[in-house]
Design an enzyme around this catalytic site. Structure first.
Site, PDB file in Angstrom:
ATOM      1  N   ARG A   1      12.233  -2.838  11.369  1.00 46.30           N
ATOM      2  CA  ARG A   1      11.257  -2.387  12.356  1.00 46.30           C
ATOM      3  C   ARG A   1      10.905  -3.548  13.279  1.00 46.30           C
ATOM      4  O   ARG A   1      10.785  -4.678  12.824  1.00 46.30           O
ATOM      5  CB  ARG A   1       9.971  -1.923  11.652  1.00 46.30           C
ATOM      6  CG  ARG A   1      10.082  -0.556  11.035  1.00 46.30           C
ATOM      7  CD  ARG A   1       8.962  -0.257  10.043  1.00 46.30           C
ATOM      8  NE  ARG A   1       7.647  -0.753  10.419  1.00 46.30           N
ATOM      9  CZ  ARG A   1       6.567  -0.634   9.646  1.00 46.30           C
ATOM     10  NH1 ARG A   1       6.650  -0.030   8.464  1.00 46.30           N
ATOM     11  NH2 ARG A   1       5.410  -1.107  10.040  1.00 46.30           N
TER      12      ARG A   1
ATOM     13  N   ARG B   1       0.274  -9.267  13.442  1.00 40.10           N
ATOM     14  CA  ARG B   1      -0.342  -8.181  12.668  1.00 40.10           C
ATOM     15  C   ARG B   1      -1.314  -8.734  11.630  1.00 40.10           C
ATOM     16  O   ARG B   1      -2.351  -8.133  11.352  1.00 40.10           O
ATOM     17  CB  ARG B   1       0.742  -7.336  11.985  1.00 40.10           C
ATOM     18  CG  ARG B   1       1.583  -6.572  12.993  1.00 40.10           C
ATOM     19  CD  ARG B   1       2.772  -5.922  12.349  1.00 40.10           C
ATOM     20  NE  ARG B   1       2.395  -4.798  11.522  1.00 40.10           N
ATOM     21  CZ  ARG B   1       3.146  -4.308  10.547  1.00 40.10           C
ATOM     22  NH1 ARG B   1       4.304  -4.856  10.266  1.00 40.10           N
ATOM     23  NH2 ARG B   1       2.742  -3.280   9.853  1.00 40.10           N
TER      24      ARG B   1
ATOM     25  N   ARG C   1      11.841  -6.515   4.893  1.00 39.47           N
ATOM     26  CA  ARG C   1      11.727  -5.049   4.845  1.00 39.47           C
ATOM     27  C   ARG C   1      12.775  -4.370   5.716  1.00 39.47           C
ATOM     28  O   ARG C   1      13.073  -4.820   6.812  1.00 39.47           O
ATOM     29  CB  ARG C   1      10.349  -4.608   5.340  1.00 39.47           C
ATOM     30  CG  ARG C   1       9.317  -4.828   4.322  1.00 39.47           C
ATOM     31  CD  ARG C   1       8.172  -3.855   4.345  1.00 39.47           C
ATOM     32  NE  ARG C   1       7.443  -3.743   5.571  1.00 39.47           N
ATOM     33  CZ  ARG C   1       6.150  -3.418   5.603  1.00 39.47           C
ATOM     34  NH1 ARG C   1       5.491  -3.232   4.471  1.00 39.47           N
ATOM     35  NH2 ARG C   1       5.534  -3.282   6.746  1.00 39.47           N
TER      36      ARG C   1
ATOM     37  N   ARG D   1      -8.717   1.320   9.863  1.00 45.15           N
ATOM     38  CA  ARG D   1      -8.341  -0.069  10.130  1.00 45.15           C
ATOM     39  C   ARG D   1      -9.368  -0.770  11.002  1.00 45.15           C
ATOM     40  O   ARG D   1      -9.208  -1.945  11.303  1.00 45.15           O
ATOM     41  CB  ARG D   1      -7.004  -0.094  10.848  1.00 45.15           C
ATOM     42  CG  ARG D   1      -5.821  -0.395   9.909  1.00 45.15           C
ATOM     43  CD  ARG D   1      -4.635  -0.446  10.800  1.00 45.15           C
ATOM     44  NE  ARG D   1      -3.472  -1.126  10.444  1.00 45.15           N
ATOM     45  CZ  ARG D   1      -2.411  -0.581   9.858  1.00 45.15           C
ATOM     46  NH1 ARG D   1      -2.447   0.622   9.384  1.00 45.15           N
ATOM     47  NH2 ARG D   1      -1.306  -1.271   9.721  1.00 45.15           N
TER      48      ARG D   1
ATOM     49  N   LYS E   1       0.829  -1.211   0.000  1.00 47.95           N
ATOM     50  CA  LYS E   1       0.000   0.000   0.000  1.00 47.95           C
ATOM     51  C   LYS E   1       0.866   1.264   0.000  1.00 47.95           C
ATOM     52  O   LYS E   1       0.603   2.196  -0.742  1.00 47.95           O
ATOM     53  CB  LYS E   1      -0.899   0.060   1.249  1.00 47.95           C
ATOM     54  CG  LYS E   1      -1.846  -1.098   1.416  1.00 47.95           C
ATOM     55  CD  LYS E   1      -2.783  -0.878   2.596  1.00 47.95           C
ATOM     56  CE  LYS E   1      -2.112  -0.780   3.953  1.00 47.95           C
ATOM     57  NZ  LYS E   1      -1.472  -2.038   4.406  1.00 47.95           N
TER      58      LYS E   1
HETATM   59  P1  AMP Z   1       1.633   0.440   9.139  1.00 48.59           P
HETATM   60  O1  AMP Z   1       2.927   1.086   8.809  1.00 48.59           O
HETATM   61  O2  AMP Z   1       0.463   1.068   8.441  1.00 48.59           O
HETATM   62  O3  AMP Z   1       1.655  -1.063   8.962  1.00 48.59           O
HETATM   63  O4  AMP Z   1       1.374   0.702  10.696  1.00 48.59           O
HETATM   64  C1  AMP Z   1       2.286   0.257  11.678  1.00 48.59           C
HETATM   65  C2  AMP Z   1       1.592   0.160  13.029  1.00 48.59           C
HETATM   66  O5  AMP Z   1       1.061   1.452  13.391  1.00 48.59           O
HETATM   67  C3  AMP Z   1       0.394  -0.766  13.072  1.00 48.59           C
HETATM   68  O6  AMP Z   1       0.758  -2.106  13.291  1.00 48.59           O
HETATM   69  C4  AMP Z   1      -0.398  -0.177  14.234  1.00 48.59           C
HETATM   70  O7  AMP Z   1       0.182  -0.514  15.483  1.00 48.59           O
HETATM   71  C5  AMP Z   1      -0.185   1.309  14.032  1.00 48.59           C
HETATM   72  N1  AMP Z   1      -1.239   1.888  13.151  1.00 48.59           N
HETATM   73  C6  AMP Z   1      -1.073   2.457  11.923  1.00 48.59           C
HETATM   74  N2  AMP Z   1      -2.245   2.863  11.414  1.00 48.59           N
HETATM   75  C7  AMP Z   1      -3.186   2.543  12.340  1.00 48.59           C
HETATM   76  C8  AMP Z   1      -4.589   2.690  12.409  1.00 48.59           C
HETATM   77  N3  AMP Z   1      -5.297   3.238  11.398  1.00 48.59           N
HETATM   78  N4  AMP Z   1      -5.225   2.232  13.520  1.00 48.59           N
HETATM   79  C9  AMP Z   1      -4.550   1.698  14.554  1.00 48.59           C
HETATM   80  N5  AMP Z   1      -3.228   1.508  14.543  1.00 48.59           N
HETATM   81  C10 AMP Z   1      -2.536   1.929  13.463  1.00 48.59           C
END
Ligand code: AMP
Length: 216
Positions: free
Chosen positions: A159, A170, A127, A88, A13
């Protein structure tokens, strides 16, 4: 052009949203990037979010909803935006709906990037992210020119939430809390599923075809 990118972690994404940002000159709003920035800077929000993120859980709805509300009000969003990683949960989707109603805006497409779990695990475990600017790389698919270094000079690292056991968590969280949004947006005739398998260019073409109305 108001878009949502939906899809499991590791589906690409962020990569695709970044390309569209350049093509259409609209901002990418990545709640994950914003939260990681807050964690790096140890802001009160970052301190609150850190534990959730490291364990692969979602950060509480009210925190991310606040982030998006503030971000959508900025002037660079007037021509459109790409939401990457938000909403989400159904509660976040409802909150977004209310925000957009208030701004007299609406989502045009929810692009759902579909990739199976085995492929996601392989992708995410490889990654690497730049500590300085946050840019993403991949040990196989998107190698840096200099080993372990970003083009900005920053150090690349893995990360915490890209480690295998966290990735599995996740993916489970995605299935339980985020995948139901497909139904939600299908019900509003906004869901556009695409295959997230193929080259970055191929996937980009599938997305552009939807945006430019070349796909039924
Ligand atoms: P991402 O980089 O989008 O995979 O986000 C990394 C982490 O940030 C996720 O595993 C969540 O812990 C947190 N996070 C990001 N976006 C959201 C969201 N919309 N709602 C809740 N947690 C989020």
């Amino acid at each position: 052009m108001n878009l949502i990118f939906l899809g499991p972690p590791g589906a690409g994404k962020g990569t695709q949203a970044k390309l569209l940002t350049e093509k259409y000159n609209i901002p990418q709003i990545s709640t994950g990037d914003i939260l990681r920035g807050a964690v790096r800077e140890a802001t009160p929000m970052g301190v609150k979010a850190k534990g959730f993120m490291e364990s692969g859980a979602l950060v509480p709805d009210e925190v991310v909803i606040g982030i998006v509300e503030e971000r959508l009000a900025k002037p660079d969003c007037v021509k459109g935006f790409i939401l990457d990683g938000f909403p989400r949960t159904v509660a976040q989707a409802d909150a977004l709906q209310r925000m957009l109603n208030g701004l007299d805006r609406a989502i045009e497409h929810v692009i759902s990037v579909e990739v199976d779990n085995a492929e996601l695990l392989e992708r995410m475990a490889g990654r690497r992210t730049c500590r300085a600017c946050g840019r993403g790389y991949h040990v196989t698919f998107d190698q840096p020119k200099v080993k372990d270094r970003c083009e900005c000079g920053g150090e690349l690292y893995q990360r915490d939430d890209d480690r295998e056991e966290t990735i599995r968590k996740r993916l489970t969280v995605y299935e339980a809390q985020t995948a139901p949004l497909k139904q939600y947006y299908a019900g509003e005739s906004l869901l556009r599923p695409i295959s997230g398998i193929g080259s970055i260019d191929e996937i980009q073409r599938r997305i552009v075809a939807i945006i430019e109305g070349r796909q039924g």
